[in-house]
Design a protein around this motif. Sequence first.
Motif, mmCIF file in Angstrom:
data_model
loop_
_atom_site.group_PDB
_atom_site.id
_atom_site.type_symbol
_atom_site.label_atom_id
_atom_site.label_comp_id
_atom_site.label_asym_id
_atom_site.label_seq_id
_atom_site.Cartn_x
_atom_site.Cartn_y
_atom_site.Cartn_z
ATOM 1 N N THR A 1 16.339 59.634 35.561
ATOM 2 C CA THR A 1 17.176 60.315 34.565
ATOM 3 C C THR A 1 16.721 60.044 33.148
ATOM 4 O OG1 THR A 1 18.682 58.416 34.553
ATOM 5 C CG2 THR A 1 19.193 60.244 36.076
ATOM 6 N N GLU A 2 15.734 59.187 32.981
ATOM 7 C CA GLU A 2 15.218 58.902 31.639
ATOM 8 C C GLU A 2 13.740 58.545 31.730
ATOM 9 O OE1 GLU A 2 16.430 54.235 31.199
ATOM 10 O OE2 GLU A 2 17.954 55.726 30.676
ATOM 11 N N GLY A 3 13.076 58.592 30.596
ATOM 12 C CA GLY A 3 11.659 58.283 30.556
ATOM 13 C C GLY A 3 11.404 56.833 30.196
ATOM 14 N N VAL A 4 10.176 56.588 29.698
ATOM 15 C CA VAL A 4 9.750 55.236 29.341
ATOM 16 C C VAL A 4 9.381 55.223 27.871
ATOM 17 C CG1 VAL A 4 7.988 53.460 29.679
ATOM 18 C CG2 VAL A 4 8.892 54.702 31.637
ATOM 19 N N LEU A 5 9.865 54.196 27.182
ATOM 20 C CA LEU A 5 9.486 53.973 25.793
ATOM 21 C C LEU A 5 8.774 52.636 25.714
ATOM 22 C CD1 LEU A 5 9.533 54.828 22.816
ATOM 23 C CD2 LEU A 5 11.730 53.615 22.598
ATOM 24 N N PHE A 6 7.457 52.695 25.401
ATOM 25 C CA PHE A 6 6.663 51.467 25.309
ATOM 26 C C PHE A 6 6.316 51.222 23.846
ATOM 27 C CE2 PHE A 6 2.526 49.309 25.149
ATOM 28 C CZ PHE A 6 2.812 48.186 25.903
ATOM 29 N N THR A 7 6.583 50.011 23.386
ATOM 30 C CA THR A 7 6.360 49.648 21.987
ATOM 31 C C THR A 7 5.253 48.618 21.889
ATOM 32 O OG1 THR A 7 8.684 50.032 21.488
ATOM 33 C CG2 THR A 7 7.417 48.734 19.892
ATOM 34 N N LYS A 8 4.298 48.892 20.956
ATOM 35 C CA LYS A 8 3.213 47.950 20.688
ATOM 36 C C LYS A 8 3.051 47.841 19.182
ATOM 37 C CE LYS A 8 -1.670 46.998 21.655
ATOM 38 N NZ LYS A 8 -2.932 47.539 22.242
ATOM 39 N N GLY A 9 3.517 46.719 18.683
ATOM 40 C CA GLY A 9 3.531 46.567 17.227
ATOM 41 C C GLY A 9 4.508 47.552 16.611
ATOM 42 N N ILE A 10 3.993 48.348 15.667
ATOM 43 C CA ILE A 10 4.861 49.349 15.021
ATOM 44 C C ILE A 10 4.759 50.711 15.733
ATOM 45 C CG2 ILE A 10 4.684 48.209 12.772
ATOM 46 C CD1 ILE A 10 2.656 50.380 11.983
ATOM 47 N N ASN A 11 3.867 50.780 16.758
ATOM 48 C CA ASN A 11 3.672 52.055 17.457
ATOM 49 C C ASN A 11 4.587 52.172 18.667
ATOM 50 O OD1 ASN A 11 1.541 52.923 15.721
ATOM 51 N ND2 ASN A 11 0.143 51.528 16.823
ATOM 52 N N ARG A 12 5.050 53.384 18.872
ATOM 53 C CA ARG A 12 5.916 53.661 20.013
ATOM 54 C C ARG A 12 5.314 54.817 20.819
ATOM 55 N NH1 ARG A 12 11.882 54.219 17.608
ATOM 56 N NH2 ARG A 12 12.451 53.841 19.789
ATOM 57 N N TYR A 13 5.279 54.627 22.138
ATOM 58 C CA TYR A 13 4.686 55.630 23.020
ATOM 59 C C TYR A 13 5.725 56.010 24.083
ATOM 60 C CZ TYR A 13 0.647 53.333 20.948
ATOM 61 O OH TYR A 13 -0.237 52.776 20.054
ATOM 62 N N ARG A 14 5.957 57.293 24.215
ATOM 63 C CA ARG A 14 7.026 57.759 25.109
ATOM 64 C C ARG A 14 6.459 58.622 26.244
ATOM 65 N NH1 ARG A 14 12.377 58.087 24.654
ATOM 66 N NH2 ARG A 14 12.320 57.500 22.443
#
Length: 674
Positions: free
Chosen positions: A303-316
């Motif tokens: 029902t939801e995706g993935v939010l991966f954070t590395k430093g100040i960057n966010r990848y969804r």
Amino acid sequence: MPAHQLAPDITDDPARILAAEREHLAISRTALRAMREHAQSLSSDAAGDWVSQQILQALLDQRVAALADHSGTPLFFGRLDRQAGDDLPGTVYVGRRHVHDDRSRPLVIDWRAPVSRAFYQASPSDPMRVVLRRRFGYQGGDLTAYEDERLDQGGAALAQSRILTEEIERPRSGPMRDIVATIQPDQDEIVRSELGRTVCVQGAPGTGKTAVGLHRAAYLLFTHRERLARSGVMIVGPNRAFLSYISSVLPALGEVKVDQTTVAGILGDHSAPEDPAVGTLKGDARIVGVLRRALWAHVVKPTEGVLFTKGINRYRVADHEVREIVASLRGTTRYGPGRATLAQRLAHLVLVRMEQRGESPDDRVQDAVARSKPVRQLVDTVWPKLTPQQVLHRLFSDPAFLAAAAKDDLTAAEQSLLLWPKPPKSFRSAKWSAADGALMDELGDMIERTVPLGHLVVDEAQDLSAMQLRALGRRCRTGSATVLGDLAQGTTPWSARSWGEVLSHLGFEDGAVTELTLGFRVPREVLDYAARLLPSVAPDLAAPRSLRPGAGSLSVRPVPDLATALAHAAREALAREGSIGVIVPDALVGAASEALSDLDHRVLSPDTVEDHRLLVIPATLAKGLEYDHVIVAEPADIVDAEPRGLARLYVVLTRAVTSLTVLHARELPAQLSG
């Protein structure tokens, strides 16, 4: 000149021939001792590292054990004098293992070697280059007699080998012996079947089917040593007492590294009591679909995706992308690898986002992302980690979940049978039955692949449920099997009605079924008496035949007092040579032991076999065992004790090698009357 260098003329003096053969035996034993001493002198220190040293030492220990000389066992039992014209020796001594002298000249040829086949198969019509076949008679380890058969002059085969008959009828005590000296041509064909061929042996009592299976394992290990050393061979018997009974056969043939276990040893020793109707349903192959749906029902729609954070960057990774990955994996892989693949696929999409931003991540970054908390949390939610016990606990505790998993495979009544009346609080506190063990194994294979073996020997296979057979089949899915049993001796509620059914559940539909009906162990008079039960327990099977008339081997006695009669019959048997089995209904074991309290005896338990001359044996443990003299108490009680009681009685009545005494205070079952 030593006997191994010169074949005595068959017209020579018998005393001289016997002396020469004894000399060859002494030379061979000395050579075997030298081979063993040489193996003991070798050191594992030559191996480089500690691990290699341990592996080499284990191999050396196995070699030393395989070269043991059993003083009471003949080192060789036969000899072939062959026509000249090939590179093989003119005289070949056939024995349990290969023995050579200090010049590497063969003194004894292993019975499994190709040249030894003629010892079992040659006949006047097809001599296989054999001029003379000689059999040797022994007392203990001493050579005492010989018997010659000319095969180069045509004519009829030897009517009956006296030495062969004496060896078959020799009184036995303790564990089962090998039959390497007495293998018959039809048995030899099965023993030497190719490794890739699955063979199913329908064997009547006394036909030696168990021994054939064990000897096939020994033959395959000899012929395909390197391959099977890697993949392994396993013997599966009905209970631990049976395994103890057969435990010395393979070591006597020089094979010391073969796993021998029971179905419970493979599936777990679960012993919670269970209604036979429930156990029968759990053993039905229809349960496979129910288990598969129950397992995969735990994979839920994301029902939801993935939010991966590395430093100040966010990848969804968007939720629809997660759903596409889950949909592509569900049902196309095993459950466990599917979880790992889901994490890697999600991590890969994160890496794609990184590359789109001009970054250059490598595989190490992908692995780190796959192990990251956001990815792990989503995987645990969508594709939770499971054990077979968790799935079964939910299946047997939740009526709605069971109904959804069962679909049309199980009726409502069958579903109610499977549900626990009082579900345990968690799978950790659940008490599992033997039938549950097969279900957990099926689920375990759906989660992670079962490691297969090279060859599996399954005895008493007719008593296994479809789910137990599937569990065994996946352990040799890339190998082969030897399946042994007798449909007439099926005693479980789920006993097979055909070998095609058994082979199908094992996964070997193309397996070859062969039938052994000619008995060597059970006297004809005894076997004919037991065969009166066949029309009731297995009407489609041919009646077994015995080579041994056994006149006077059967005694059926109505008695007023069973305890007194048991003690009297046991004393009669003790006055004769050989082992004695007193087989009684399970409920009468205590009473029978009390009746024999003045005699030195033991009671057979499910876990061990007593190496004792006089044994009291519960009827349910008698399968696969043999005794020179068998005393059976109260057949009607054996029949009444279980739904397939007539089949159990058939098993019990066919355990005797020399004599059978039947004692009954009640009326005999109708099939035995008259």
